[in-house]
Each structure stands twice: as structure tokens, then as C-alpha cells.
Motif scaffolding. Structure first.
Motif, PDB file in Angstrom:
ATOM      1  N   VAL A 245     -34.841  17.197 -35.014  1.00 39.18           N
ATOM      2  CA  VAL A 245     -35.397  16.678 -36.270  1.00 39.18           C
ATOM      3  C   VAL A 245     -35.056  17.572 -37.458  1.00 39.18           C
ATOM      4  O   VAL A 245     -35.349  17.213 -38.598  1.00 39.18           O
ATOM      5  CB  VAL A 245     -36.929  16.526 -36.175  1.00 39.18           C
TER       6      VAL A 245
ATOM      7  N   LYS B 214     -42.975  17.941 -42.892  1.00 37.59           N
ATOM      8  CA  LYS B 214     -43.268  16.512 -42.715  1.00 37.59           C
ATOM      9  C   LYS B 214     -42.450  15.922 -41.570  1.00 37.59           C
ATOM     10  O   LYS B 214     -42.971  15.164 -40.737  1.00 37.59           O
ATOM     11  CB  LYS B 214     -42.971  15.758 -44.007  1.00 37.59           C
ATOM     12  N   ASP B 215     -41.139  16.276 -41.518  1.00 34.85           N
ATOM     13  CA  ASP B 215     -40.290  15.770 -40.441  1.00 34.85           C
ATOM     14  C   ASP B 215     -40.787  16.264 -39.086  1.00 34.85           C
ATOM     15  O   ASP B 215     -40.808  15.505 -38.092  1.00 34.85           O
ATOM     16  CB  ASP B 215     -38.846  16.226 -40.650  1.00 34.85           C
ATOM     17  N   LEU B 216     -41.197  17.540 -39.029  1.00 35.82           N
ATOM     18  CA  LEU B 216     -41.681  18.092 -37.771  1.00 35.82           C
ATOM     19  C   LEU B 216     -42.966  17.404 -37.317  1.00 35.82           C
ATOM     20  O   LEU B 216     -43.099  17.018 -36.147  1.00 35.82           O
ATOM     21  CB  LEU B 216     -41.917  19.599 -37.938  1.00 35.82           C
TER      22      LEU B 216
ATOM     23  N   ILE C 184     -35.992  23.119 -41.174  1.00 33.17           N
ATOM     24  CA  ILE C 184     -36.971  22.098 -40.811  1.00 33.17           C
ATOM     25  C   ILE C 184     -37.938  21.857 -41.957  1.00 33.17           C
ATOM     26  O   ILE C 184     -38.363  22.795 -42.632  1.00 33.17           O
ATOM     27  CB  ILE C 184     -37.752  22.502 -39.529  1.00 33.17           C
ATOM     28  N   HIS C 185     -38.247  20.592 -42.191  1.00 26.87           N
ATOM     29  CA  HIS C 185     -39.263  20.229 -43.170  1.00 26.87           C
ATOM     30  C   HIS C 185     -40.546  19.918 -42.416  1.00 26.87           C
ATOM     31  O   HIS C 185     -40.533  19.223 -41.390  1.00 26.87           O
ATOM     32  CB  HIS C 185     -38.809  19.021 -43.988  1.00 26.87           C
TER      33      HIS C 185
ATOM     34  N   LYS D 175     -32.630  19.624 -40.189  1.00 29.65           N
ATOM     35  CA  LYS D 175     -31.455  19.266 -40.977  1.00 29.65           C
ATOM     36  C   LYS D 175     -30.473  20.425 -41.012  1.00 29.65           C
ATOM     37  O   LYS D 175     -30.825  21.583 -40.774  1.00 29.65           O
ATOM     38  CB  LYS D 175     -31.874  18.897 -42.403  1.00 29.65           C
TER      39      LYS D 175
ATOM     40  N   ARG E 200     -44.098  14.432 -38.143  1.00 30.97           N
ATOM     41  CA  ARG E 200     -43.835  13.048 -37.767  1.00 30.97           C
ATOM     42  C   ARG E 200     -43.237  12.973 -36.367  1.00 30.97           C
ATOM     43  O   ARG E 200     -43.619  12.125 -35.542  1.00 30.97           O
ATOM     44  CB  ARG E 200     -42.872  12.395 -38.764  1.00 30.97           C
ATOM     45  N   ALA E 201     -42.254  13.860 -36.075  1.00 34.58           N
ATOM     46  CA  ALA E 201     -41.595  13.840 -34.774  1.00 34.58           C
ATOM     47  C   ALA E 201     -42.564  14.195 -33.651  1.00 34.58           C
ATOM     48  O   ALA E 201     -42.572  13.550 -32.591  1.00 34.58           O
ATOM     49  CB  ALA E 201     -40.410  14.803 -34.784  1.00 34.58           C
TER      50      ALA E 201
ATOM     51  N   ARG F 261     -40.662  24.045 -46.090  1.00 34.41           N
ATOM     52  CA  ARG F 261     -39.318  24.133 -45.509  1.00 34.41           C
ATOM     53  C   ARG F 261     -39.134  25.521 -44.914  1.00 34.41           C
ATOM     54  O   ARG F 261     -39.375  26.525 -45.583  1.00 34.41           O
ATOM     55  CB  ARG F 261     -38.239  23.876 -46.565  1.00 34.41           C
TER      56      ARG F 261
ATOM     57  N   THR G  46     -31.682  18.013 -52.912  1.00 33.21           N
ATOM     58  CA  THR G  46     -32.336  18.991 -52.050  1.00 33.21           C
ATOM     59  C   THR G  46     -32.877  20.120 -52.918  1.00 33.21           C
ATOM     60  O   THR G  46     -32.457  20.287 -54.058  1.00 33.21           O
ATOM     61  CB  THR G  46     -31.353  19.553 -51.005  1.00 33.21           C
TER      62      THR G  46
END
Length: 436
Positions: free
Chosen positions: A291, A263-265, A260-261, A293, A267-268, A245, A316
Motif C-alpha cells: 500500500v 490514511k492508505d495504511l 506510506i500515508h 507509494k 484503509r488497507a 507521511r 505531492t
């Protein structure tokens, strides 16, 4: 003149038997008082939960220690005075005037050995079991003597109030946390409790008294992403980072706009490129804020206990810490709080030199990183340096010196000698500490 046969008649033996019975009662009262006051309420509660009615009754009568002790002392003094009076009369009848001194000597020995030391020693050795055993008769005695003890209590408080002394019936109750902490320190000093076990339990107990400011990662050490950087640079920085993170700022590092995480980055970016055979040129218009949070801010005065509950409730693990003016001060994670209980948590991605360590030099002094927290140093070395005015060792030296020392300066306080061995700008990065 009475003959020995008339002196040692039935009345003599009845009186002697009564005296012995009173000594037994005196021993019972003395042992009961010691057992009920020395018994651990925690152990009694555990026995009561397992179905012990004696332990449950012992808990009940020890709720009001003042009434309990007053009733036991009243009964104990009654039987002791009566036994001594009978013994004096008996010995005076047999030995004449010298019987008074003889009765005093013999009763002192009997009361001391058999009515005080012996029962109290047993009660201390088997406090909980003895408390459960005597709880029923003592409960009856407390009930019988309750009106008289209540009157005595009012009289005593009235006399004390005349001299300006205020009594608190609950003042004898020690806080549970203080009792546990004291027991742990005592157990560790006696070698019964391991240092690691003591530190874990004390760490959990201290969460409500410590704030996020004390353990947060200072803003100077926060790794951030710039929202204005290219997607390729952002992806490269995320891949090189040891963290999953990362805060995202725009323009000014104080202006945190997102978190930003990794994994989210990933994936996007993977989806924007079109999969494993995709074109990296499709990332040209990629916006990291799409993407990321919303950042979660917490005040620096939040207690660790409250913050941990908030982390669990909000599902969280990451929060940014701000001061009363809203300025960024640092960040805190759930792992940081857990480390205050279980000690340092490391994984395969943590660099070997990420955490300050204490090294001992050849001259017996300890080399310490200035950024090391006082609490971590105390736990590592089993010291007791105060952490009321500063969180780090460098902060403690600056606070005590009332200046920013130069390399080579030495100070002595709190039973230790501190020597500055390294400094970068206004930061003390290396210290040599030696117990005086």
C-alpha cells in the motif's frame, strides 16, 4: 544720454516678458525631469492599466532615460542661457556696466527659486501625476531633439571610451526584486511596513535563491518505519506519530524503499481485517509495501521555487533529499516551503516544543537552540547574521570557530558574542547570544 522714459520703452517690456517666459519654460523642464525620473514605474503601470494615456506615454518615454534626460537638459540649458543673456543685455542698457553683476545676482535668485527648487519640489511631491501631465509635451521635445541628442550621446561615449570607460545604456535599470526588497527595508525602518508583511514578501522573493538543503529536516530527525516490523508494530507507530507521511526503509535506514500515508495504511489494514468486526490475526501476512507509494527523491541543490512548482505539478507534498552521491540527507515538504513565506505553521498535532524558540535570560542575552536556522533567528530578532556558510546557529559557530567548541567557550563575531551552554556529542544544542 537716454532718459528713463526712453529706457523703459516697448522693447524693454517685451524683453522682460520674454525673460519671464523663459523662466517658466526652465521651471517646466526642471520639474519634468524630476517627475519623470522620480516617478515609480510600478505606479505608472497601474495608472496606465486603468486607462491613463499620460501614464502610458510617461512609461514609453522613460524606457530610454539617457535620451529623455539629454533632451530635457538640452532644452533647459537653452532657455536658461538665453534668459541670462537677455537679462544681462537688459540690465546693462539700464544700469550700465554694473548691470552685469546685477543681472547675474537677480537671475541666480530667480532661476534657483522659480526654475529649480519650486518646480522640483512639486514634482517630487506629486511624481506620478506630474509625470503623466508633462508626458505629451516632453514626448514632442524628445522627438524634436532626438537627432541632436543622439549626436551628443555618440560624442560623449567616444570621449569616455578614450579614457577606458564603457557605458551601458541599461545599467540604470535596477532589478525589480532588489527594488522591492529595498523599498520594504526602507518602509520597515520608517515604520510604514510591518515586520510580518516585510518578512512574508521577502520570503516569497527569496525562494529562487535558496535551496532545499537550507530548510530540509535533517536525516537525524526523520521518523521512519521498518518494513520488516510486524503489522501491529507498524500500525502502533503510525498511530503514535504526529506525521501523516512516513518513509519506509528495509534493512538499512539509508535504504528508503517507499513512503506510506497514514490514511492508505489504515484503509488497507481495515480492509484486510474484514471491517469493524474483523479478526486482527488476518494481518499476519500483511505487507506494508503493498500500500506504500514510491519514494520521491530530489537533489539538495534544488531551489525552493523549483521544488514548490514540482510539488504542485506532481500533486505531492513530500520529498526525500539526497546529495550528489545519492545518500539520504533529509526530507522536505510543501509546508516547509510555505513556512518560509508565512512563518511557522502549527496544528493541534504538533508538540509544543517542536520548534526552537528564542528566550531572553535575565541578563539580557538570548538563549537559542543550536538547531535553529540562522534565517529563523534573523526573522525572529530582526538581526542580519550571515547564512552563506551555515544553515543553523550551531553551524555558524562551528564555522567561525573552526572547531567544535566545548561548553563554556565564548566567541565574538558579526557583532555578537556566542557562548556554548549545552552540547550533546558533537552537536551544540544550546547557545547564549548577546549583541555586542
Amino acid at each position: 544720454m537716454e532718459t528713463p522714459e526712453t529706457l523703459l520703452d516697448g522693447a524693454f517690456w517685451i524683453t522682460a516678458g520674454v525673460i519671464l517666459s523663459l523662466l517658466v519654460l526652465s521651471g517646466f523642464f526642471s520639474g519634468s525631469e524630476t517627475a519623470l525620473t522620480a516617478a515609480s514605474r510600478g505606479k505608472l503601470r497601474s495608472q496606465a492599466d486603468k486607462g491613463s494615456k499620460g501614464a502610458q506615454l510617461a512609461l514609453s518615454i522613460t524606457e530610454d532615460n539617457e535620451r529623455l534626460i539629454g533632451s530635457v537638459l538640452l532644452g533647459n540649458n537653452l532657455v536658461n542661457i538665453l534668459a541670462t543673456s537677455l537679462a544681462t543685455a537688459l540690465f546693462t542698457r539700464v544700469f550700465g556696466e554694473s548691470g552685469v553683476a546685477l543681472a547675474t545676482l537677480i537671475m541666480t535668485v530667480l532661476v534657483l527659486v522659480f526654475a529649480e527648487v519650486l518646480p522640483k519640489t512639486y514634482a517630487i511631491t506629486n511624481a506620478e501625476s506630474a509625470a503623466a501631465l508633462v508626458s505629451r509635451p516632453i514626448a514632442l521635445i524628445v522627438r524634436v531633439f532626438s537627432p541632436l541628442v543622439g549626436a551628443v550621446r555618440l560624442l560623449v561615449r567616444g570621449v569616455l571610451r578614450i579614457f577606458g570607460v564603457q557605458t551601458d545604456p541599461d545599467s540604470h535599470i535596477m532589478a525589480v526584486r532588489e527594488e522591492i526588497a529595498g523599498a520594504l527595508h526602507l518602509g520597515h525602518s520608517e515604520g510604514v511596513v510591518e515586520k510580518e508583511d516585510r518578512d512574508r514578501i521577502l520570503g516569497a522573493l527569496d525562494l529562487a535563491d535558496r535551496t532545499v538543503e537550507e530548510i530540509m529536516l535533517h536525516r537525524s530527525g526523520i521518523e521512519m518505519l521498518n518494513a520488516d516490523d510486524s503489522p501491529q508494530d507498524i500500525l502502533e507507530q503510525c498511530l503514535k506519530s504526529n506525521h501523516t507521511r512516513l518513509p519506509v526503509f528495509q534493512g538499512d535506514p539509508e535504504n528508503i524503499i517507499a513512503v506510506i500515508h497514514a490514511k492508505d495504511l489504515l484503509r488497507a489494514i481495515f480492509a484486510r481485517m474484514g471491517g469493524p468486526e474483523g479478526d486482527v490475526r488476518l494481518l499476519t501476512n500483511f505487507e506494508i509495501t503493498d500500500v506504500a507509494k514510491q519514494p520521491y527523491f530530489v537533489p539538495e541543490t534544488t531551489t525552493l521555487d523549483d521544488q514548490m512548482r514540482q510539488f504542485l505539478r506532481m500533486r505531492t507534498h513530500f520529498a526525500l533529499v539526497v546529495d550528489e552521491y545519492g545518500s539520504l540527507q533529509g526530507l522536505i515538504t510543501l509546508e516547509d516551503i510555505l513556512e518560509e513565506i508565512v512563518g511557522e505553521i502549527t496544528d493541534e498535532f504538533d508538540p509544543d516544543d517542536a520548534d526552537p524558540v528564542v528566550e531572553q535570560s535575565n541578563d539580557g542575552a538570548f538563549l537559542v537552540d543550536g538547531a535553529m536556522t540562522i534565517r529563523d533567528l534573523n526573522r525572529a530578532q530582526d538581526w542580519s547574521l550571515p547564512d552563506d556558510e551555515a544553515n543553523t546557529v550551531a553551524g555558524l559557530v562551528i564555522h567561525e570557530a573552526q572547531m567544535i567548541p566545548t561548553v563554556g567557550q565564548t566567541f565574538s563575531f558579526h557583532g555578537f558574542r556566542f557562548q556554548v551552554i549545552a552540547r550533546e556529542g558533537n552537536r551544540l544544542t544550546g547557545l547564549k547570544i548577546r549583541p555586542l
